[in-house]
Design a protein around this motif. Sequence first.
Motif, short mmCIF file in Angstrom:
data_model
loop_
_atom_site.label_atom_id
_atom_site.label_comp_id
_atom_site.label_asym_id
_atom_site.label_seq_id
_atom_site.Cartn_x
_atom_site.Cartn_y
_atom_site.Cartn_z
N LEU A 148 34.94 17.45 -9.37
CA LEU A 148 36.02 17.22 -9.17
C LEU A 148 37.15 17.36 -8.25
CD1 LEU A 148 36.74 14.29 -11.88
CD2 LEU A 148 34.97 13.96 -10.31
N ALA A 149 36.73 18.59 -8.04
CA ALA A 149 38.19 19.20 -7.17
C ALA A 149 38.11 18.77 -5.84
CB ALA A 149 38.03 20.84 -7.02
N HIS A 150 37.59 18.59 -5.16
CA HIS A 150 38.07 17.56 -3.79
C HIS A 150 38.83 16.36 -3.78
CE1 HIS A 150 35.09 20.82 -2.84
NE2 HIS A 150 35.91 21.15 -2.07
N ALA A 151 38.01 15.49 -4.99
CA ALA A 151 37.93 14.06 -5.38
C ALA A 151 39.44 13.94 -6.04
CB ALA A 151 37.01 13.20 -5.77
N THR A 152 39.92 14.93 -6.80
CA THR A 152 41.46 14.56 -7.27
C THR A 152 42.77 15.22 -6.93
OG1 THR A 152 40.59 16.25 -9.40
CG2 THR A 152 39.86 13.90 -9.55
N ARG A 153 42.25 16.89 -6.37
CA ARG A 153 43.55 17.59 -5.83
C ARG A 153 44.63 16.32 -5.20
NH1 ARG A 153 41.50 21.45 -2.05
NH2 ARG A 153 40.69 20.01 -1.17
N CYS A 168 22.85 8.14 -8.43
CA CYS A 168 21.20 8.03 -8.17
C CYS A 168 21.27 9.79 -7.79
CB CYS A 168 21.12 6.68 -7.02
SG CYS A 168 21.30 5.95 -8.27
N VAL A 169 22.01 10.12 -6.83
CA VAL A 169 21.22 11.71 -6.61
C VAL A 169 21.54 12.68 -7.43
CG1 VAL A 169 22.49 12.83 -5.08
CG2 VAL A 169 22.38 10.72 -3.39
N ARG A 170 22.24 12.17 -7.87
CA ARG A 170 23.00 13.68 -9.01
C ARG A 170 21.05 13.51 -10.04
NH1 ARG A 170 28.59 12.61 -11.49
NH2 ARG A 170 29.55 14.44 -9.80
N ASN A 171 20.66 12.55 -10.64
CA ASN A 171 19.71 11.84 -11.17
C ASN A 171 18.32 12.99 -10.28
OD1 ASN A 171 20.75 11.27 -13.29
ND2 ASN A 171 21.04 8.84 -12.96
N LYS A 227 38.56 8.10 -1.19
CA LYS A 227 38.02 9.64 -1.14
C LYS A 227 36.58 9.94 -0.59
CE LYS A 227 42.17 11.35 -3.45
NZ LYS A 227 43.20 11.98 -3.45
N MET A 228 36.29 9.13 0.00
CA MET A 228 34.89 9.29 0.13
C MET A 228 34.27 10.93 0.69
SD MET A 228 33.49 6.31 2.75
CE MET A 228 31.39 6.59 2.56
N ASP A 229 35.33 11.87 1.75
CA ASP A 229 34.97 13.19 2.07
C ASP A 229 35.15 14.46 0.64
OD1 ASP A 229 35.06 12.44 5.33
OD2 ASP A 229 37.01 12.13 4.45
N GLY A 230 36.34 13.97 0.20
CA GLY A 230 36.11 14.92 -1.05
C GLY A 230 35.26 14.78 -2.77
N ILE A 231 34.77 13.14 -2.95
CA ILE A 231 33.82 12.76 -3.32
C ILE A 231 32.66 13.50 -3.47
CG2 ILE A 231 32.58 10.63 -4.56
CD1 ILE A 231 35.08 9.05 -4.58
N ILE A 232 32.18 13.46 -2.14
CA ILE A 232 31.04 12.98 -1.80
C ILE A 232 30.77 15.01 -1.19
CG2 ILE A 232 29.17 14.10 0.99
CD1 ILE A 232 29.98 11.18 1.38
N ARG A 265 28.49 17.47 -3.68
CA ARG A 265 27.27 18.43 -2.65
C ARG A 265 27.11 19.42 -3.32
NH1 ARG A 265 27.73 20.05 3.19
NH2 ARG A 265 26.21 22.34 3.38
N GLN A 266 28.63 20.45 -3.95
CA GLN A 266 28.67 21.39 -4.69
C GLN A 266 28.02 21.62 -6.15
OE1 GLN A 266 30.03 24.00 -3.31
NE2 GLN A 266 30.61 25.05 -5.75
N GLU A 267 27.69 20.54 -6.43
CA GLU A 267 26.99 20.21 -7.71
C GLU A 267 25.56 20.52 -7.65
OE1 GLU A 267 29.26 16.29 -10.68
OE2 GLU A 267 28.13 16.79 -9.81
N LEU A 268 25.30 20.04 -6.88
CA LEU A 268 23.61 20.02 -6.61
C LEU A 268 23.10 21.61 -5.56
CD1 LEU A 268 22.78 16.31 -4.75
CD2 LEU A 268 22.91 17.44 -7.48
#
Length: 373
Positions: free
Chosen positions: A12-17, A105-108, A338-343, A347-350
């Motif tokens: 969550l670094a990009h979404a909560t920064r 869903c993408v994570r799962n 914050k779609m850019d940060g959430i996505i 992406r970083q996780e996957l």
Amino acid sequence: MSPPIRRPTYPLAHATRRKPRRIPLVLRFYKGAIHNLIVVPVTLHSLFTALVVYLDRNVWGALGLPPTIIPSLSIVVGLMLVFRNQTSYDRFWTGRNCLTTVGTCVRNLARSFLASARGKGADAQLTDEERADTEKIIRVLVAILYAIKHNLRAEFNIPPASLAHYPPHARPNTSRPVSRAVSRRNSSEDGSFDSETLSTAKNEYVALLPDGLMGYEDQGLGLPLQLTVLVESFVRRGYERGWFHGPQASQMTVQINTLVDAYGRMETIRSTPIPVAHLIHQKQVLLLFCCVLPFATVDDFGWWAVPIVAIVAFTLYGIEGIGVQLEDPFGYDKNDIKMDGIIEDTRQELMVLLDEWRTKVEGRGTGLGGMFD
């Protein structure tokens, strides 16, 4: 010694920064404020009030109305603004929940694909084709997030299949997303696009897509749905390879269906505006109330009616302006999701999961501390 300050890490670094607030919110008139939307009506109502006071004091002298007219109008204005803001925030909150559903869903799916993609037997290794297929589908899952974001923002994604018959050197440069509105303004009568304009758009995820993939957006097929077909095909191939048993493959299909359903609800928010009859009546009621207010206050307050009307107009038009910004929460505004940060966080996780999985299958490590064993 003061305790260390917790810094946001990659989850969550990009979404909560956030940057430290140097100016209190009560003094902020930019970066998220809606003052630019209301400065014109507030100014016009203030000038109109000044005109009413001048005419009442110097020309006619009997322009005042009974103040009792204000409560009856204010009830209607308040109810309409409450409905407007509640409806807009519900669209914002629903859009955020749908984006979370898509990311979940993408994570799962990525977790299941990587954990199940393995050769048969204790020491069996994946073939090069199977490894490439698995890596490709993980990148496709990440690309789905970007495709959804760009489609909700009305931006092109990849070159359309209708250009496949053109020689490579003659094709317009459509390898990067570009706003459809910009494309229409720069398109010629024969349907070709200005390649210089197209080349200035973002290039966030073209490398994630399979080589040679062509789009069908010009024929009405959105790229997110097109990519889910690739994911569904991978589930079928995994079942045939023995990676997934029947119930597991069925659950993966459910995840894909849930993803498409959430994206469909986001499309509904994007393509269904507030009914125009409500917007027209709300604007007219706001205008009527703020135009009647000077006549109801001029006798009691005189020139003080000008700042009073300005404050009331600032409050009411500000509430209405907030509803306007929240109505479509998928854009680039400060108050949008914050779609850019959430996505980027997903992406970083996957990508970390994919790198660790690749380390495991190549025999260079255990992959997430043996998690893929």
